[in-house]
Design a protein around this motif. Structure first.
Motif, PDB file in Angstrom:
ATOM      1  N   LEU A 177       0.721  -1.325  -0.060  1.00  0.00           N
ATOM      2  CA  LEU A 177      -0.131   0.000   0.072  1.00  0.00           C
ATOM      3  C   LEU A 177       0.901   1.225  -0.117  1.00  0.00           C
ATOM      4  O   LEU A 177       1.573   1.314   0.826  1.00  0.00           O
ATOM      5  CB  LEU A 177      -0.888   0.080   1.140  1.00  0.00           C
ATOM      6  N   SER A 178       0.713   2.074  -0.930  1.00  0.00           N
ATOM      7  CA  SER A 178       1.447   3.379  -1.073  1.00  0.00           C
ATOM      8  C   SER A 178       0.674   4.555  -1.050  1.00  0.00           C
ATOM      9  O   SER A 178      -0.715   4.237  -1.606  1.00  0.00           O
ATOM     10  CB  SER A 178       2.496   3.349  -2.186  1.00  0.00           C
ATOM     11  N   SER A 179       1.049   5.724  -0.832  1.00  0.00           N
ATOM     12  CA  SER A 179       0.177   6.965  -0.779  1.00  0.00           C
ATOM     13  C   SER A 179       1.151   7.809  -1.490  1.00  0.00           C
ATOM     14  O   SER A 179       2.297   8.357  -1.502  1.00  0.00           O
ATOM     15  CB  SER A 179       0.016   7.188   0.620  1.00  0.00           C
ATOM     16  N   VAL A 180       0.451   8.454  -2.362  1.00  0.00           N
ATOM     17  CA  VAL A 180       0.987   9.588  -3.354  1.00  0.00           C
ATOM     18  C   VAL A 180       0.146  10.925  -3.268  1.00  0.00           C
ATOM     19  O   VAL A 180      -0.772  11.032  -3.320  1.00  0.00           O
ATOM     20  CB  VAL A 180       0.914   8.973  -5.052  1.00  0.00           C
ATOM     21  N   VAL A 181       1.137  11.854  -3.062  1.00  0.00           N
ATOM     22  CA  VAL A 181       0.781  13.348  -3.237  1.00  0.00           C
ATOM     23  C   VAL A 181       1.357  14.103  -3.963  1.00  0.00           C
ATOM     24  O   VAL A 181       2.507  14.089  -4.092  1.00  0.00           O
ATOM     25  CB  VAL A 181       0.787  13.742  -1.661  1.00  0.00           C
ATOM     26  N   ASN A 182       0.768  14.809  -4.888  1.00  0.00           N
ATOM     27  CA  ASN A 182       1.296  15.621  -6.120  1.00  0.00           C
ATOM     28  C   ASN A 182       2.532  14.596  -6.743  1.00  0.00           C
ATOM     29  O   ASN A 182       3.255  15.271  -7.193  1.00  0.00           O
ATOM     30  CB  ASN A 182       1.892  16.903  -5.430  1.00  0.00           C
ATOM     31  N   GLY A 183       2.056  13.263  -7.129  1.00  0.00           N
ATOM     32  CA  GLY A 183       2.785  12.622  -7.897  1.00  0.00           C
ATOM     33  C   GLY A 183       4.005  12.113  -7.299  1.00  0.00           C
ATOM     34  O   GLY A 183       4.869  11.551  -7.924  1.00  0.00           O
ATOM     35  N   VAL A 184       4.140  12.304  -5.825  1.00  0.00           N
ATOM     36  CA  VAL A 184       5.185  11.872  -4.976  1.00  0.00           C
ATOM     37  C   VAL A 184       4.958  10.725  -4.071  1.00  0.00           C
ATOM     38  O   VAL A 184       3.772  11.109  -3.260  1.00  0.00           O
ATOM     39  CB  VAL A 184       6.101  12.928  -4.422  1.00  0.00           C
ATOM     40  N   GLU A 185       5.526   9.629  -4.092  1.00  0.00           N
ATOM     41  CA  GLU A 185       4.944   8.537  -2.996  1.00  0.00           C
ATOM     42  C   GLU A 185       5.708   9.115  -1.628  1.00  0.00           C
ATOM     43  O   GLU A 185       6.845   9.606  -1.677  1.00  0.00           O
ATOM     44  CB  GLU A 185       6.017   7.415  -3.162  1.00  0.00           C
TER      45      GLU A 185
END
Length: 153
Positions: free
Chosen positions: A101-109
């Motif tokens: 499970l990963s989380s990405v904000v503004n294209g950045v993990e």
């Protein structure tokens, strides 16, 4: 080997601890984690759906697995939500899967966590005995026993 009288199962052999990433745009830390399996001894029945629960403080979710396409084995849309639901009987016995499970904000993990799931082979070699061998539905009390099943975990 061990004796068993159940159907195929999954067992979580390990779960990594939650990790934090940093969003380079604002310097804030994010937490991403997968809830460990709740089943006794981490064994669940593969004939039922397998829900995996995730948390992301960034509130974005991306589930992945290098060895399978999660979109093909899960309910539609769940690979991008907090709960991934793997459909019953979709994983292969004897295989090990690392679900990430990963989380990405503004294209950045900004964070990730993973859980390792080992799928047990189907049990074999046993028998089922029903007593009495005949009767009337909804009237006769039947006893069903299983014997000698062997399952590799």
């Amino acid at each position: 080997t061990s004796s068993a009288s159940s159907s195929s199962s999954l067992s979580s052999s390990s779960s990594s601890s939650s990790t934090s990433g940093t969003n380079n745009n604002n310097g804030g830390g994010y937490t991403v984690r997968i809830q460990p399996l709740d089943e006794p001894d981490n064994v669940v029945i593969v004939s039922r759906d397998l829900p995996l629960y995730g948390y992301s403080s960034a509130n974005t979710y991306r589930w992945s697995c290098a060895s399978i396409n999660l979109d093909a084995v899960s309910y539609p849309g769940t690979s991008s939500s907090a709960i991934l639901i793997i459909l019953a009987n979709k994983l292969v016995g004897g295989q090990t899967y690392t679900i990430v499970l990963s989380s990405v904000v503004n294209g950045v993990e900004v964070g990730r966590d993973s859980i390792v799931i080992k799928v047990a082979e189907r049990p074999y070699g046993g028998s089922v005995v029903v007593s009495p061998s005949s009767g009337v539905a909804l009237s006769t009390m039947f006893m069903i026993n299983t014997y000698g099943w062997i399952q590799y975990v």
